[in-house]
Design a protein around this motif. Structure first.
Motif, PDB file in Angstrom:
ATOM      1  N   ASN A  50      -1.978   8.721  -1.553  1.00  0.00           N
ATOM      2  CA  ASN A  50      -1.686   9.326  -0.412  1.00  0.00           C
ATOM      3  C   ASN A  50      -1.354   7.939   0.599  1.00  0.00           C
ATOM      4  O   ASN A  50      -1.132   8.037   1.751  1.00  0.00           O
ATOM      5  CB  ASN A  50      -2.765  10.163   0.358  1.00  0.00           C
ATOM      6  N   VAL A  51      -1.037   6.748  -0.117  1.00  0.00           N
ATOM      7  CA  VAL A  51      -0.570   5.734   0.816  1.00  0.00           C
ATOM      8  C   VAL A  51       0.734   5.725   0.497  1.00  0.00           C
ATOM      9  O   VAL A  51       1.323   5.596  -0.357  1.00  0.00           O
ATOM     10  CB  VAL A  51      -1.256   4.431   0.108  1.00  0.00           C
ATOM     11  N   THR A  52       1.224   5.366   1.719  1.00  0.00           N
ATOM     12  CA  THR A  52       2.921   5.230   1.701  1.00  0.00           C
ATOM     13  C   THR A  52       3.476   3.899   1.231  1.00  0.00           C
ATOM     14  O   THR A  52       2.572   2.871   1.185  1.00  0.00           O
ATOM     15  CB  THR A  52       3.458   5.116   3.289  1.00  0.00           C
ATOM     16  N   ARG A  53       4.763   4.022   0.856  1.00  0.00           N
ATOM     17  CA  ARG A  53       5.419   2.800   0.333  1.00  0.00           C
ATOM     18  C   ARG A  53       5.479   1.573   1.269  1.00  0.00           C
ATOM     19  O   ARG A  53       5.018   0.510   1.007  1.00  0.00           O
ATOM     20  CB  ARG A  53       6.764   3.135  -0.285  1.00  0.00           C
ATOM     21  N   GLN A  54       5.681   2.116   2.571  1.00  0.00           N
ATOM     22  CA  GLN A  54       5.510   0.947   3.613  1.00  0.00           C
ATOM     23  C   GLN A  54       4.174   0.265   3.761  1.00  0.00           C
ATOM     24  O   GLN A  54       4.182  -0.837   3.718  1.00  0.00           O
ATOM     25  CB  GLN A  54       5.849   1.579   4.872  1.00  0.00           C
ATOM     26  N   ALA A  55       3.046   1.158   3.737  1.00  0.00           N
ATOM     27  CA  ALA A  55       1.857   0.541   3.777  1.00  0.00           C
ATOM     28  C   ALA A  55       1.606  -0.267   2.501  1.00  0.00           C
ATOM     29  O   ALA A  55       1.124  -1.418   2.720  1.00  0.00           O
ATOM     30  CB  ALA A  55       0.752   1.526   3.754  1.00  0.00           C
ATOM     31  N   VAL A  56       1.847   0.035   1.375  1.00  0.00           N
ATOM     32  CA  VAL A  56       1.460  -0.593   0.197  1.00  0.00           C
ATOM     33  C   VAL A  56       2.264  -1.958   0.292  1.00  0.00           C
ATOM     34  O   VAL A  56       1.982  -2.978  -0.246  1.00  0.00           O
ATOM     35  CB  VAL A  56       1.997   0.139  -1.103  1.00  0.00           C
ATOM     36  N   THR A  57       3.891  -1.808   0.939  1.00  0.00           N
ATOM     37  CA  THR A  57       4.603  -3.212   0.602  1.00  0.00           C
ATOM     38  C   THR A  57       3.940  -4.029   1.573  1.00  0.00           C
ATOM     39  O   THR A  57       3.595  -5.158   1.412  1.00  0.00           O
ATOM     40  CB  THR A  57       5.715  -2.541   1.511  1.00  0.00           C
ATOM     41  N   LYS A  58       3.266  -3.684   2.947  1.00  0.00           N
ATOM     42  CA  LYS A  58       2.445  -4.671   3.826  1.00  0.00           C
ATOM     43  C   LYS A  58       1.317  -5.115   3.288  1.00  0.00           C
ATOM     44  O   LYS A  58       0.958  -6.235   3.457  1.00  0.00           O
ATOM     45  CB  LYS A  58       1.901  -3.870   4.977  1.00  0.00           C
ATOM     46  N   HIS A  59       0.607  -4.295   2.282  1.00  0.00           N
ATOM     47  CA  HIS A  59      -0.842  -4.614   1.745  1.00  0.00           C
ATOM     48  C   HIS A  59      -0.487  -5.797   0.471  1.00  0.00           C
ATOM     49  O   HIS A  59      -0.866  -6.906   0.312  1.00  0.00           O
ATOM     50  CB  HIS A  59      -1.488  -3.759   0.932  1.00  0.00           C
ATOM     51  N   LEU A  60       0.718  -5.340  -0.021  1.00  0.00           N
ATOM     52  CA  LEU A  60       1.368  -6.376  -1.135  1.00  0.00           C
ATOM     53  C   LEU A  60       1.647  -8.060  -0.499  1.00  0.00           C
ATOM     54  O   LEU A  60       1.714  -8.837  -1.274  1.00  0.00           O
ATOM     55  CB  LEU A  60       2.577  -5.780  -2.020  1.00  0.00           C
ATOM     56  N   ALA A  61       2.338  -7.898   0.580  1.00  0.00           N
ATOM     57  CA  ALA A  61       2.612  -9.055   1.074  1.00  0.00           C
ATOM     58  C   ALA A  61       1.424  -9.842   1.690  1.00  0.00           C
ATOM     59  O   ALA A  61       1.379 -11.060   1.411  1.00  0.00           O
ATOM     60  CB  ALA A  61       3.352  -8.603   2.647  1.00  0.00           C
ATOM     61  N   VAL A  62       0.208  -9.272   2.081  1.00  0.00           N
ATOM     62  CA  VAL A  62      -0.987  -9.860   2.383  1.00  0.00           C
ATOM     63  C   VAL A  62      -1.456 -10.535   1.092  1.00  0.00           C
ATOM     64  O   VAL A  62      -1.805 -11.789   0.878  1.00  0.00           O
ATOM     65  CB  VAL A  62      -2.003  -9.044   3.034  1.00  0.00           C
ATOM     66  N   LEU A  63      -1.390  -9.786  -0.051  1.00  0.00           N
ATOM     67  CA  LEU A  63      -1.918 -10.378  -1.326  1.00  0.00           C
ATOM     68  C   LEU A  63      -1.184 -11.532  -1.842  1.00  0.00           C
ATOM     69  O   LEU A  63      -1.437 -12.477  -2.329  1.00  0.00           O
ATOM     70  CB  LEU A  63      -1.855  -9.130  -2.496  1.00  0.00           C
ATOM     71  N   GLU A  64       0.153 -11.463  -1.415  1.00  0.00           N
ATOM     72  CA  GLU A  64       1.384 -12.445  -1.915  1.00  0.00           C
ATOM     73  C   GLU A  64       1.096 -13.737  -1.225  1.00  0.00           C
ATOM     74  O   GLU A  64       1.134 -14.741  -1.794  1.00  0.00           O
ATOM     75  CB  GLU A  64       2.718 -11.844  -1.690  1.00  0.00           C
ATOM     76  N   ASP A  65       0.702 -13.501  -0.081  1.00  0.00           N
ATOM     77  CA  ASP A  65       0.453 -14.790   0.800  1.00  0.00           C
ATOM     78  C   ASP A  65      -0.466 -15.425   0.557  1.00  0.00           C
ATOM     79  O   ASP A  65      -0.699 -16.785   0.833  1.00  0.00           O
ATOM     80  CB  ASP A  65       0.122 -14.214   2.275  1.00  0.00           C
TER      81      ASP A  65
END
Length: 106
Positions: A50-65
């Protein structure tokens, strides 16, 4: 020569960002989803959640950082995969802390 407390403080700062990134349940779930080693798209990572693509994108950016995730373009989409090196380094650091704790208790 650095004192033991200065070295411990420097190491703590080095790993704090990794621990902070993993402290979020959504990011921790994303890391678990990427453990199979296969690059995955945002669509794949959001399927059945139930997580939006936009939210996942933001979370992946944190993990990538913090270096836990790497992304590569594949046509119009980005594929994400886990880079376990920061995770393994953090695990080794926790092992050192656990050993020191055990020694302090004995």
């Amino acid at each position: 020569m650095l004192k033991r407390s200065e070295t411990a403080s420097r190491n703590a700062k080095q790993y704090a960002s990794v621990f902070a990134a993993l402290g979020d349940p959504t990011r921790l779930a994303l890391v678990a989803m990427l453990l199979d080693g296969k690059p995955q798209s945002i669509a794949t990572l959001t399927a059945g959640t139930n997580v939006t693509r936009q939210a996942v994108t933001k979370h992946l950016a944190v993990l990538e950082d913090v270096g836990l995730v790497a992304s590569n373009k594949a046509g119009r989409q980005s594929l994400y995969e886990l880079d376990a090196k920061p995770l393994l380094s953090a695990q080794a650091y926790l092992t050192i802390i656990a050993t020191q704790w055990d020694q302090a208790l004995h």
